[in-house]
Design a protein around this motif. Structure first.
Motif, short mmCIF file in Angstrom:
data_model
loop_
_atom_site.label_atom_id
_atom_site.label_comp_id
_atom_site.label_asym_id
_atom_site.label_seq_id
_atom_site.Cartn_x
_atom_site.Cartn_y
_atom_site.Cartn_z
N SER A 197 23.93 50.81 9.92
CA SER A 197 24.79 51.97 10.19
C SER A 197 26.09 51.52 10.86
O SER A 197 27.17 52.01 10.53
CB SER A 197 24.04 52.96 11.08
N TRP A 198 25.99 50.59 11.81
CA TRP A 198 27.18 50.07 12.49
C TRP A 198 28.11 49.39 11.49
O TRP A 198 29.33 49.62 11.51
CB TRP A 198 26.75 49.09 13.58
N ALA A 199 27.56 48.55 10.61
CA ALA A 199 28.38 47.86 9.61
C ALA A 199 29.07 48.86 8.69
O ALA A 199 30.25 48.71 8.35
CB ALA A 199 27.53 46.89 8.81
N ASN A 218 17.44 40.23 0.71
CA ASN A 218 16.83 41.15 -0.26
C ASN A 218 17.67 42.40 -0.51
O ASN A 218 17.19 43.37 -1.09
CB ASN A 218 15.42 41.55 0.20
N GLY A 219 18.94 42.36 -0.08
CA GLY A 219 19.82 43.51 -0.27
C GLY A 219 19.83 44.45 0.91
O GLY A 219 20.28 45.60 0.80
N ASN A 220 19.38 43.99 2.06
CA ASN A 220 19.26 44.81 3.26
C ASN A 220 20.54 45.56 3.59
O ASN A 220 20.55 46.79 3.72
CB ASN A 220 18.84 43.92 4.43
N PHE A 221 21.66 44.83 3.72
CA PHE A 221 22.97 45.45 3.95
C PHE A 221 23.62 45.87 2.63
O PHE A 221 24.34 46.87 2.58
CB PHE A 221 23.91 44.47 4.66
N THR A 222 23.38 45.09 1.60
CA THR A 222 24.10 45.25 0.33
C THR A 222 23.98 46.65 -0.23
O THR A 222 24.99 47.25 -0.66
CB THR A 222 23.55 44.24 -0.71
N TYR A 359 33.41 42.65 13.97
CA TYR A 359 34.27 43.09 12.89
C TYR A 359 35.68 42.57 13.15
O TYR A 359 36.26 42.83 14.20
CB TYR A 359 34.29 44.63 12.80
N LEU A 360 36.17 41.77 12.20
CA LEU A 360 37.47 41.11 12.34
C LEU A 360 38.47 41.63 11.31
O LEU A 360 38.09 41.88 10.16
CB LEU A 360 37.35 39.60 12.18
#
Length: 366
Positions: A197-199, A218-222, A359-360
């Motif tokens: 959620s943060w990302a 395994n695509g967790n963030f993807t 986050y940059l």
């Protein structure tokens, strides 16, 4: 001796001390004040493994202190484990102790659970497993409503599935993941959802540009992030994780992701047109307009070539399980980028470990 690995009442102070230490590590980089996301104080860990220690006619779960590696520490309760693992442990142990064929030369028990209640137990032996073991283990799996894998040297017997099915609720949406035994998954399920959620909040909506993700697992963030971009190009080197990722894309009806089984060094060569790869025959790299890159590397952090690669993109989300290697990498990345957001996710309470998110944004030249 029994083990009590947590000091629940003191958790806020333990977290404060850890936050102070981690923040001090980055003091030379002038990062923004971190947003801290605490863990549940108990029942947060979705994976656990124990030795099974045999004493006369019965056995018990055991762990070992590295300072005394030959002395088992009896574990009757393990409150950091998910509630489903916590509840299953004594029930499973009682049944194993009642049936000699199931407990004979059994030396390790591994649990893999999910927030949604699925459970996989791996029973690891110092003997070959036969048909009698399989019949009894299948009965046990049915009685406990769990998946069981039996392992011994050069032998793996899967009774049902060799994965669990997770359902994650993130920002009002639900995502389904097959999580395989032996494959990497985040151990703290609730904080994993918080990290995703943060990302998502950092990158915002980017319907006209694309995301590059390295170490996608395994695509967790993807999968959740894919809805915020036109397309996603993802890389992963683990065969198990790539297999799971393809399944998870299908489970979530996501068609905008291309995943490549290749290292970051190989991808760098391909993007720079230094080498061609058969694995890229179906991918038109020139069709991507990458505005963001997300990296979630192993504890060793980024190698020099990968740091150079991602520094070429305007916006970077860096998820790290090692503050020390993150600090090293940020010393390089902050030469071209500013840190816009900094977060600490206490995935591993009561330990010195901390998951970080940064986050940059590329620095605008005057």
């Amino acid at each position: 001796m029994n083990i009590n690995p947590v000091d629940i009442d003191n958790y806020p102070n333990i977290l404060d001390d850890k936050t102070t230490r981690i923040t001090a590590l980055f003091s030379d980089l002038a990062l923004p004040k971190p947003t801290v996301f605490p863990s549940e104080p108990t029942h947060y860990r979705l994976r656990a493994e124990f030795r099974l220690w045999h004493d006369k006619d019965s056995a018990y779960y055991a762990m070992f202190d590295p300072a005394e590696p030959k002395t088992p520490i009896r574990v009757d309760q393990f409150s950091v484990a998910s509630k489903s693992i916590f509840d299953l442990m004594p029930v499973l142990l009682e049944k194993l102790n009642r049936q000699v064929m199931l407990s004979k030369r059994l030396f390790q028990v591994e649990f893999l659970s999910t927030l949604s209640g699925d459970m996989l137990v791996s029973l690891i032996y110092h003997r070959r497993l036969d048909e009698e073991w399989q019949v009894l283990a299948e009965k046990l799996a049915s009685e406990l409503d769990i998946q069981i894998i039996g392992r011994s040297k050069k032998q793996k017997l899967v009774l049902g599935r060799d994965y669990v099915v997770e359902n994650l609720a993130i920002d009002g949406e639900h995502y389904v993941y097959n999580q395989y035994e032996g494959g990497f998954t985040q151990p703290n399920g609730k904080l994993n959802a918080t990290m995703i959620s943060w990302a998502k909040a950092q990158v915002g909506e980017n319907p006209d540009t694309d995301l590059l993700e390295l170490y996608c697992g395994n695509g967790n963030f993807t999968i959740p992030l894919s809805a915020q971009f036109r397309k996603v190009l993802a890389t992963e080197i683990s065969k198990t994780s790539v297999k799971a990722a393809h399944e998870n894309f299908a489970l979530n009806n996501v068609t905008s992701i291309d995943i490549l089984r290749m290292s970051s060094e190989e991808l760098t060569s391909a993007l720079n047109k230094e080498r061609s790869f058969r694995r890229l025959e179906h991918i038109d790299l020139d069709s991507y307009d990458i505005s963001h890159v997300l990296v979630d590397p192993p504890r060793a952090g980024l190698d020099e070539n990968t740091r150079l690669l991602i520094s070429g993109f305007d916006k970077i989300v860096y998820i790290s399980c090692s503050p020390e290697t993150l600090h090293r990498d940020l010393q390089i990345l902050t030469k071209t980028h500013d840190v816009d957001a900094f977060a600490l996710f206490d995935q591993f309470p009561y330990t010195h470990h901390m998951e970080c998110g940064v986050y940059l944004k590329r620095r605008v030249k005057p």
